[in-house]
Scaffold this motif. Structure first.
Motif, mmCIF file in Angstrom:
data_model
loop_
_atom_site.group_PDB
_atom_site.id
_atom_site.type_symbol
_atom_site.label_atom_id
_atom_site.label_comp_id
_atom_site.label_asym_id
_atom_site.label_seq_id
_atom_site.Cartn_x
_atom_site.Cartn_y
_atom_site.Cartn_z
ATOM 1 N N ARG A 292 65.642 31.905 -36.424
ATOM 2 C CA ARG A 292 64.642 32.961 -36.641
ATOM 3 C C ARG A 292 63.500 32.863 -35.630
ATOM 4 O O ARG A 292 63.050 33.864 -35.079
ATOM 5 N N GLY A 293 63.023 31.651 -35.392
ATOM 6 C CA GLY A 293 61.967 31.458 -34.406
ATOM 7 C C GLY A 293 62.427 31.790 -32.999
ATOM 8 O O GLY A 293 61.692 32.403 -32.225
ATOM 9 N N VAL A 294 63.638 31.392 -32.663
ATOM 10 C CA VAL A 294 64.174 31.702 -31.338
ATOM 11 C C VAL A 294 64.314 33.217 -31.186
ATOM 12 O O VAL A 294 63.933 33.786 -30.158
ATOM 13 N N ALA A 295 64.824 33.886 -32.207
ATOM 14 C CA ALA A 295 64.940 35.347 -32.157
ATOM 15 C C ALA A 295 63.569 36.001 -32.001
ATOM 16 O O ALA A 295 63.434 37.037 -31.346
ATOM 17 N N ALA A 296 62.535 35.392 -32.579
ATOM 18 C CA ALA A 296 61.173 35.921 -32.468
ATOM 19 C C ALA A 296 60.482 35.507 -31.171
ATOM 20 O O ALA A 296 59.365 35.953 -30.898
ATOM 21 N N GLY A 297 61.117 34.643 -30.372
ATOM 22 C CA GLY A 297 60.558 34.245 -29.086
ATOM 23 C C GLY A 297 59.587 33.088 -29.126
ATOM 24 O O GLY A 297 58.732 32.965 -28.246
ATOM 25 N N VAL A 298 59.715 32.183 -30.098
ATOM 26 C CA VAL A 298 58.738 31.104 -30.257
ATOM 27 C C VAL A 298 58.640 30.189 -29.037
ATOM 28 O O VAL A 298 57.544 29.753 -28.676
#
Length: 189
Positions: free
Chosen positions: A80-86
């Motif tokens: 989820r964080g990777v998809a959000a660009g964290v």
């Protein structure tokens, strides 16, 4: 895997025993810190403070350390964080700390669930774009490690290249439901 307390880990690697941490939420929020202790909610910490250890904790997600000249960041990166660009958000914040003069030059990603074992549904594949893969047993997966590295393409990356679920010696929530965690720790020397 042996469990070690922060003070023991700190002593073994020669850093101070008080770390800056956050309450991780599988998002893309980046928190800048200047002192140890709980720094709020988010999935990445960044600092320019000398010798201040930053830590995130993982048990299948990626634990990432990002470094530029004079700044460091640590990132908790699940899908989820990777998809959000964290990871990109943290790298951008580090660049802002240096007023745009210093980009993330080195980065490291610790053990995480590999595409060999990260069975996901179509919604995860869609959110992560082109990182589709296949598990050892033939179901759909994504390559979380490659998706992470793609967010900071200019960095020199080091990777543990270890799957937490099928590799030995790692904590894996998906494999065992463990509440134990590994730490990704970074600091400006």
């Amino acid at each position: 895997m042996a469990r070690r307390r922060p003070a023991s880990v700190s002593m073994s690697i020669g850093i101070r025993p008080e770390w800056a941490t956050i309450r991780q939420v599988h998002g893309a929020a980046v928190v800048e810190v200047a002192r140890p202790g709980r720094a709020g909610v988010g999935d990445a910490l960044v600092t320019r403070a000398i010798r201040l250890p930053l830590a995130v904790f993982t048990a299948d997600c990626g634990g990432i350390v990002l470094e530029s000249d004079g700044a460091v960041g640590v990132v908790h990166a699940g899908w989820r964080g990777v998809a959000a660009g964290v990871v990109a958000e943290a790298a951008g914040y580090i660049e802002e700390l240096s007023e745009g003069r210093k980009r993330v030059s080195r980065a490291a990603v610790g053990p995480l669930i590999g595409p060999c074992c990260f069975e996901v549904g179509a919604e995860v594949v869609e959110r992560l774009g082109g990182w589709r893969s296949t598990t050892r047993w033939g179901t759909t997966s994504v390559d979380l490690g490659e998706a992470i590295r793609a967010q900071v393409p200019g960095a020199s990356w080091w990777s543990a290249d270890a799957c937490t679920r099928c590799g030995e010696g790692w904590f894996s929530f998906r494999a065992t439901g463990t509440k134990s965690r590994m730490a990704a720790i970074g600091w400006v020397p």
